[in-house]
Design an enzyme around this catalytic site. Sequence first.
Site, PDB file in Angstrom:
ATOM      1  N   HIS A  83      13.904  50.117 -26.229  1.00  9.54           N
ATOM      2  CA  HIS A  83      12.554  50.524 -25.815  1.00  9.54           C
ATOM      3  C   HIS A  83      12.476  52.004 -25.453  1.00  9.54           C
ATOM      4  O   HIS A  83      11.388  52.574 -25.407  1.00  9.54           O
ATOM      5  CB  HIS A  83      12.048  49.643 -24.663  1.00  9.54           C
ATOM      6  CG  HIS A  83      12.660  49.910 -23.329  1.00  9.54           C
ATOM      7  ND1 HIS A  83      13.669  49.145 -22.801  1.00  9.54           N
ATOM      8  CD2 HIS A  83      12.402  50.856 -22.399  1.00  9.54           C
ATOM      9  CE1 HIS A  83      14.003  49.592 -21.605  1.00  9.54           C
ATOM     10  NE2 HIS A  83      13.248  50.643 -21.338  1.00  9.54           N
ATOM     11  N   ASP A 114      17.490  44.744 -26.864  1.00  6.58           N
ATOM     12  CA  ASP A 114      17.016  45.994 -26.258  1.00  6.58           C
ATOM     13  C   ASP A 114      18.109  47.060 -26.222  1.00  6.58           C
ATOM     14  O   ASP A 114      18.324  47.713 -25.201  1.00  6.58           O
ATOM     15  CB  ASP A 114      16.473  45.737 -24.851  1.00  6.58           C
ATOM     16  CG  ASP A 114      15.558  46.867 -24.360  1.00  6.58           C
ATOM     17  OD1 ASP A 114      15.329  47.809 -25.143  1.00  6.58           O
ATOM     18  OD2 ASP A 114      15.094  46.804 -23.215  1.00  6.58           O
ATOM     19  N   SER A 192      16.533  53.383 -17.659  1.00  5.42           N
ATOM     20  CA  SER A 192      16.743  52.578 -18.864  1.00  5.42           C
ATOM     21  C   SER A 192      17.757  53.214 -19.802  1.00  5.42           C
ATOM     22  O   SER A 192      17.651  54.389 -20.147  1.00  5.42           O
ATOM     23  CB  SER A 192      15.428  52.396 -19.614  1.00  5.42           C
ATOM     24  OG  SER A 192      14.667  51.368 -19.061  1.00  5.42           O
TER      25      SER A 192
END
Length: 486
Positions: A83, A114, A192
């Site tokens: 992402h 992911d 992230s």
Amino acid sequence: MIQLNEPLTHVRTKPILISLEFESPGRKTIDSVATESVLNSVVKINTFSSKPNICYPWQNKPQKKSKGSGFVIPGKMIITNAHVVANHILVLVIKRGSPKKYKAEVKAIGRECDLAILVIESKEFWEDMNPLELGDMPFLQESVNVIGYPTGGENISVTKGVVSRIESMDYAHGAINLPAIQTDAAMNPGNSGGPVCIGNKVVGVAFQTLGHSNNIGCLIPAPVVKHFITGVEKTGQYVGFCSLNLSYQHMDAQTRSHFKMNSEMTGILIYNINQHSDALNILKKYDVILSIDGVAIENDGTVIIPNRERTRLDDLVSLKQLGETILLKILREGKMHEFNITLRPVQRLVPAGQIDNNPSYYIFAGFVFVPLRKQHFKGSNGEQIVVISEVLADVINVEYYMYKHLKVNSVNKVKVENLKHLCELIEKCCTKDLRLELGDGRVIILDYQFAKSSTSLILERHRVPWAMSKDLMTDQSTTCSSTRLY
């Protein structure tokens, strides 16, 4: 506010569980101090991206900039979250303590898990960059360091916490349930893709938080990361996660008695086998799965791993590599059987929210046809569900203007297999009327020649440059009169 399971991008045949690589509880715990060598291997990632417009797939939404983290692994590659680089136009990587930006290319991207792999051509970038080593699944209460570039500043950040829970969960960016780690270490947008370390080893990758809770950050475990990397190294691309592609139910005492299970038996009952599953011609409806690779299946569909927490039986399968086999012990009509099943990745009709792929579409007489953007299993023959996503207003379709989000079953009574097939059926129509039968029983009737001549004017009026997406144009068998630029 970060909502439930929202990604952390800034601005939004052995009887053991081989794939999870569990170690004995006697493993020596390394002091979880983040060393300079580890910190220097963590990078900041700036991404410029533009999402496709779902209703008008020939257009993109406005460009935006977001921030994430990543870390260097062997092979001159960088791991980050999918992402973080989704729908990327430009990806720039910045080393710790340096203002210089290096252009990166996305080598592989796995939406389900992911994860993504970046590569950088610049030799200068790789000077003094030491790859981090992937560790194993941590144990509860082990101390971990979350490292990255979260919101709140530009320099690297290190927060400390403990492993508070290990169990499978839904990955917010993907469409699959996989093992995950929870920690109480502070995690914020921008973390992230950053590593979570015990000592100098990476045990997880930060990827999302639970928004309606306090201090619960979620990590992708190292075994999942290893599975992703191994698949890319073997095939050059993301290969996905394996599944038996079947549905099962839990078993209570009455059900176990009915299916002739003795008091010592536990397992789950198969009630549906997907038509494209490798198990279709081996297993049967109402078979009871007693064990997988020698690991007993509990009546609630879980398995017990020694010295570990209880986990879902799917975890015995999902991290196997493409083409591996598993041994199933089955109870069928009171008799025991054993079968070897070859595993294949889960295939979807259209992955929910496709990323980094230009959406496929075809326009005729103002009707915008697209593949359904919802999770479904996909057959080896490329079967898709095709729907009308939009109707570009014109006199020829005004009576059908509200016929949106409806499935197209057939064209001139020929069943539609996929978008490419629908395009061919319409372009090669040789009857006066074009008949489209929809999923709810309604029918669209168009004068074919009038509709064909109207398409050019409709495209021009609505400022649509192409009547179909490039993937349909490249098919030489499709002779479309409307593929030119208007």
